[in-house]
Design an enzyme around this catalytic site. Structure first.
Site, PDB file in Angstrom:
ATOM      1  N   ASP A  10       0.832  -1.206   0.000  1.00 27.95           N
ATOM      2  CA  ASP A  10       0.000   0.000   0.000  1.00 27.95           C
ATOM      3  C   ASP A  10       0.862   1.250   0.000  1.00 27.95           C
ATOM      4  OD1 ASP A  10      -2.536  -1.254  -0.100  1.00 27.95           O
ATOM      5  OD2 ASP A  10      -2.423  -1.723   2.030  1.00 27.95           O
ATOM      6  N   LYS A  32      -0.197  -7.944  -3.354  1.00 32.32           N
ATOM      7  CA  LYS A  32      -1.478  -7.285  -3.642  1.00 32.32           C
ATOM      8  C   LYS A  32      -1.216  -5.820  -3.891  1.00 32.32           C
ATOM      9  CE  LYS A  32      -4.376  -5.020  -1.614  1.00 32.32           C
ATOM     10  NZ  LYS A  32      -5.488  -4.204  -1.088  1.00 32.32           N
ATOM     11  N   ASP A  59      -5.882  -5.123  -7.095  1.00 31.70           N
ATOM     12  CA  ASP A  59      -7.127  -4.828  -6.359  1.00 31.70           C
ATOM     13  C   ASP A  59      -7.657  -3.470  -6.821  1.00 31.70           C
ATOM     14  OD1 ASP A  59      -9.094  -4.649  -4.379  1.00 31.70           O
ATOM     15  OD2 ASP A  59      -7.670  -4.180  -2.768  1.00 31.70           O
ATOM     16  N   LYS A  61     -11.031  -3.098  -8.052  1.00 34.34           N
ATOM     17  CA  LYS A  61     -12.473  -3.033  -7.762  1.00 34.34           C
ATOM     18  C   LYS A  61     -13.241  -2.288  -8.858  1.00 34.34           C
ATOM     19  CE  LYS A  61     -11.847  -3.036  -2.688  1.00 34.34           C
ATOM     20  NZ  LYS A  61     -10.408  -2.728  -2.520  1.00 34.34           N
ATOM     21  N   HIS A  63     -16.018  -1.100 -11.456  1.00 38.58           N
ATOM     22  CA  HIS A  63     -17.482  -0.998 -11.355  1.00 38.58           C
ATOM     23  C   HIS A  63     -17.939   0.037 -12.379  1.00 38.58           C
ATOM     24  CE1 HIS A  63     -21.180  -0.412  -8.455  1.00 38.58           C
ATOM     25  NE2 HIS A  63     -21.534  -0.747  -9.684  1.00 38.58           N
ATOM     26  N   ASP A  64     -18.444  -0.437 -13.542  1.00 33.71           N
ATOM     27  CA  ASP A  64     -18.900   0.484 -14.596  1.00 33.71           C
ATOM     28  C   ASP A  64     -19.822  -0.315 -15.502  1.00 33.71           C
ATOM     29  OD1 ASP A  64     -19.018   2.629 -16.534  1.00 33.71           O
ATOM     30  OD2 ASP A  64     -17.078   3.318 -15.792  1.00 33.71           O
ATOM     31  N   ILE A  65     -20.219   0.238 -16.638  1.00 36.14           N
ATOM     32  CA  ILE A  65     -21.076  -0.530 -17.535  1.00 36.14           C
ATOM     33  C   ILE A  65     -20.263  -1.686 -18.132  1.00 36.14           C
ATOM     34  CG2 ILE A  65     -22.619   1.415 -18.035  1.00 36.14           C
ATOM     35  CD1 ILE A  65     -21.176   1.697 -20.750  1.00 36.14           C
ATOM     36  N   PRO A  66     -20.943  -2.768 -18.535  1.00 33.19           N
ATOM     37  CA  PRO A  66     -20.212  -3.961 -18.997  1.00 33.19           C
ATOM     38  C   PRO A  66     -19.178  -3.665 -20.081  1.00 33.19           C
ATOM     39  CG  PRO A  66     -22.530  -4.501 -18.683  1.00 33.19           C
ATOM     40  CD  PRO A  66     -22.409  -3.009 -18.478  1.00 33.19           C
ATOM     41  N   THR A 115     -16.315  -3.651   3.555  1.00 34.38           N
ATOM     42  CA  THR A 115     -16.400  -3.829   5.007  1.00 34.38           C
ATOM     43  C   THR A 115     -16.488  -2.490   5.739  1.00 34.38           C
ATOM     44  OG1 THR A 115     -14.013  -4.090   4.984  1.00 34.38           O
ATOM     45  CG2 THR A 115     -15.307  -6.099   5.144  1.00 34.38           C
ATOM     46  N   GLN A 184      -8.557  -2.197  11.526  1.00 37.60           N
ATOM     47  CA  GLN A 184      -9.410  -3.344  11.208  1.00 37.60           C
ATOM     48  C   GLN A 184     -10.295  -3.629  12.417  1.00 37.60           C
ATOM     49  OE1 GLN A 184      -9.720  -4.649   8.365  1.00 37.60           O
ATOM     50  NE2 GLN A 184      -7.799  -4.505   7.227  1.00 37.60           N
ATOM     51  N   ARG A 205      -0.075  -4.344   7.048  1.00 38.31           N
ATOM     52  CA  ARG A 205       0.749  -3.762   8.097  1.00 38.31           C
ATOM     53  C   ARG A 205       1.490  -4.723   9.029  1.00 38.31           C
ATOM     54  NH1 ARG A 205      -4.001   0.307   9.307  1.00 38.31           N
ATOM     55  NH2 ARG A 205      -5.030  -1.533   8.453  1.00 38.31           N
TER      56      ARG A 205
END
Ligand code: C5P
Length: 225
Positions: A10, A32, A59, A61, A63-66, A115, A184, A205
């Protein structure tokens, strides 16, 4: 057993990322890379880290139109990723298009419910009921859309793994016994998460924040064998 530990790199700094990855490489199963890294370094940065020889979970993630997600997956296809993810809330057609467009050797998995969202946050978005029910619904949709698995919290993995034999369950929120849990909320030890059905343990971490990240990774790896 393949080493299930993917260290969460990160940072947006390529030199720090590469130094960390090289230091822990003998003791982890993969890297990752998240949005902080990808927004700063892009595909060229990913290539530099895949050059180390470890599998990479990107990672992002999506998320949009196909059509747009399929195009993004095609753009990522040549990177030799081990795992990439989308948001299950993008729906069946988006997930199927993502799977179809990505290199078959890359696992495509979905995030169900972040989460960071609780029942009140979901209600604000028009989703009534318990977060766990929405996780179950979206996990079933992910499977029906032809994806390979989900990202899920340690708290959810046992129920989801029981409901999806053969699914890949990628689990963050892992803390070795006695380590600082940071921000967390629900954590599990690496051993507990594996016993509950996790296939990949995302650990940040406890490794990256240690005085000696290689030693911390080696210790966690040894505790699993
Ligand atoms: O440092 P820590 O072990 O908490 O890092 C966990 C990694 O997994 C971070 O990259 C974090 O963004 C990611 N993650 C998470 N919880 C989720 C999804 C992803 O901690 N539900």
């Amino acid at each position: 057993m393949t080493n299930p530990i993917y260290v969460a790199v990160d940072t947006g700094d390529i030199d720090r990322a590469e130094a960390l990855a090289r230091a822990v490489a003998p003791h982890v199963g993969g890297l990752k890379l998240g949005l902080e890294f990808f927004m700063a370094q892009g595909p060229a940065g990913v290539r530099r880290l895949t050059g180390i020889g470890l599998p990479v979970f990107l990672d992002v993630k999506l998320h949009d139109i196909p059509n747009t997600v399929a195009g993004a997956m095609r753009s990522l296809s040549g990177l030799g990723l081990a795992i990439v993810n989308v948001h299950a809330a993008g729906g069946r057609a988006m997930m199927a298009a993502a799977r179809e467009a990505m290199d078959p050797a890359t696992k495509v998995i979905a995030v169900t419910v972040l989460t960071s969202l609780d029942a009140t946050d979901l209600a604000d978005c028009g989703v009534a009921g318990a977060p766990a029910d929405q996780v179950a619904r979206l996990a079933d949709l992910t499977r029906a859309s032809g994806l390979d698995g989900i990202v899920c919290s340690a708290h959810e993995v046992a129920a989801r793994a029981a409901a999806w034999p053969g699914g890949l369950f990628v689990v963050p929120g892992i803390r070795p016994a006695g380590s600082d849990i940071g921000d967390q909320k629900r954590v599990m030890t690496p051993q507990q998460a594996l016993a509950a059905g996790a296939g990949v343990l995302v650990i940040g971490r406890p490794i990256t924040g240690a005085a000696d990240p290689a030693a911390a990774a080696a210790e966690i790896a040894a505790s699993l064998s």
